[in-house]
Design a protein around this motif. Structure first.
Motif, mmCIF file in Angstrom:
data_model
loop_
_atom_site.group_PDB
_atom_site.id
_atom_site.type_symbol
_atom_site.label_atom_id
_atom_site.label_comp_id
_atom_site.label_asym_id
_atom_site.label_seq_id
_atom_site.Cartn_x
_atom_site.Cartn_y
_atom_site.Cartn_z
ATOM 1 N N UNK A 146 0.826 -1.210 0.000
ATOM 2 C CA UNK A 146 0.000 0.000 0.000
ATOM 3 C C UNK A 146 0.864 1.266 0.000
ATOM 4 N N UNK A 147 1.981 1.240 0.723
ATOM 5 C CA UNK A 147 2.895 2.385 0.730
ATOM 6 C C UNK A 147 3.463 2.616 -0.662
ATOM 7 N N UNK A 148 3.864 1.545 -1.335
ATOM 8 C CA UNK A 148 4.392 1.671 -2.694
ATOM 9 C C UNK A 148 3.318 2.216 -3.635
ATOM 10 N N UNK A 149 2.110 1.667 -3.560
ATOM 11 C CA UNK A 149 1.018 2.150 -4.421
ATOM 12 C C UNK A 149 0.761 3.636 -4.207
ATOM 13 N N UNK A 150 0.718 4.058 -2.938
ATOM 14 C CA UNK A 150 0.491 5.473 -2.626
ATOM 15 C C UNK A 150 1.641 6.323 -3.143
ATOM 16 N N UNK A 151 2.859 5.870 -2.945
ATOM 17 C CA UNK A 151 4.027 6.619 -3.412
ATOM 18 C C UNK A 151 3.981 6.807 -4.924
ATOM 19 N N UNK A 152 3.691 5.742 -5.645
ATOM 20 C CA UNK A 152 3.662 5.825 -7.105
ATOM 21 C C UNK A 152 2.518 6.709 -7.598
ATOM 22 N N UNK A 153 1.366 6.602 -6.969
ATOM 23 C CA UNK A 153 0.210 7.391 -7.414
ATOM 24 C C UNK A 153 0.293 8.854 -6.989
ATOM 25 N N UNK A 154 1.146 9.167 -6.012
ATOM 26 C CA UNK A 154 1.265 10.532 -5.500
ATOM 27 C C UNK A 154 2.488 11.280 -6.030
ATOM 28 N N UNK A 155 3.273 10.640 -6.881
ATOM 29 C CA UNK A 155 4.461 11.289 -7.409
ATOM 30 C C UNK A 155 5.571 11.458 -6.391
ATOM 31 N N UNK A 156 5.677 10.516 -5.453
ATOM 32 C CA UNK A 156 6.703 10.579 -4.408
ATOM 33 C C UNK A 156 8.083 10.346 -5.025
ATOM 34 N N UNK A 157 9.046 11.199 -4.655
ATOM 35 C CA UNK A 157 10.426 11.085 -5.137
ATOM 36 C C UNK A 157 11.347 10.454 -4.105
ATOM 37 N N UNK A 158 10.972 10.560 -2.831
ATOM 38 C CA UNK A 158 11.760 9.945 -1.766
ATOM 39 C C UNK A 158 10.870 9.754 -0.555
ATOM 40 N N UNK A 159 11.378 8.996 0.402
ATOM 41 C CA UNK A 159 10.631 8.750 1.635
ATOM 42 C C UNK A 159 11.508 9.072 2.835
ATOM 43 N N UNK A 160 10.863 9.587 3.883
ATOM 44 C CA UNK A 160 11.505 9.799 5.175
ATOM 45 C C UNK A 160 10.722 8.948 6.159
ATOM 46 N N UNK A 161 11.352 7.878 6.619
ATOM 47 C CA UNK A 161 10.654 6.899 7.445
ATOM 48 C C UNK A 161 11.379 6.694 8.774
ATOM 49 N N UNK A 162 10.649 6.152 9.748
ATOM 50 C CA UNK A 162 11.139 5.982 11.121
ATOM 51 C C UNK A 162 12.234 4.923 11.192
ATOM 52 N N UNK A 163 13.419 5.359 11.538
ATOM 53 C CA UNK A 163 14.560 4.454 11.642
ATOM 54 C C UNK A 163 14.316 3.404 12.735
#
Length: 162
Positions: A92-109
């Motif tokens: 779901x994260x990948x689908x949202x990223x692709x559909x939203x034009x995401x260029x990078x992610x900042x996620x909880x280490x």
């Protein structure tokens, strides 16, 4: 405008396993928020896990990439297998990223979903091992770089260089 997928807990949403947040006070993140770049998301919650929930870790010796390949599982502290929820949330994260034009992610280490440089070692003792979480591994396999919240300056430089 480049969009950025961001862990919802870093934005103050109480979605962590313990019902808390890990709100970031970063000026960089605040600036991106003001610009409307951020796409908040919690793969564990979107994958179907409740708040609160038992802590979960990738089993010892495994990585997020191993979970994606079916070579490792994600186990909760109570012994339950939560791999399916982690896989669903990652997709779901990948689908949202692709559909939203995401260029990078900042996620909880450190998270078994979102860790970029390290995740907990599967022993529930606080130890960490190098490697990505499940969501990070999937995003990176699809060309979306992932930065932990402690690498925001590096993420900002990446955006500026594009």
């Amino acid at each position: 405008m480049d969009r950025i997928l961001v862990s919802a807990c870093l934005m103050g949403r109480r979605v962590r396993y313990d019902g808390g947040a890990k709100t970031s006070a970063s000026a960089i993140l605040a600036g991106w928020r003001e610009e409307g770049r951020l796409v908040p998301f919690c793969p564990e919650v979107e994958g179907g896990l409740p708040i609160p929930r038992p802590a979960a870790e990738i089993e010892p010796g495994g990585s997020g990439a191993d979970v994606l390949a079916g070579r490792a599982r994600v186990l909760a502290a109570d012994g339950s297998d939560v791999t399916a929820a982690f896989l669903s949330g990652a997709r779901q994260a990948l689908d949202l990223a692709l559909s939203s034009g995401v260029r990078l992610a900042v996620l909880k280490e450190g998270s078994p979903s979102c860790g970029s440089l390290a995740v907990y070692d599967g022993t529930f003792t606080g130890g960490r091992v190098p490697g990505p979480g499940v969501t990070t591994a999937l995003l990176e396999q699809h060309g979306i770089p992932v930065f932990g919240e402690d690498r925001l300056t590096e993420a900002d430089a990446y955006l500026r260089a594009r």
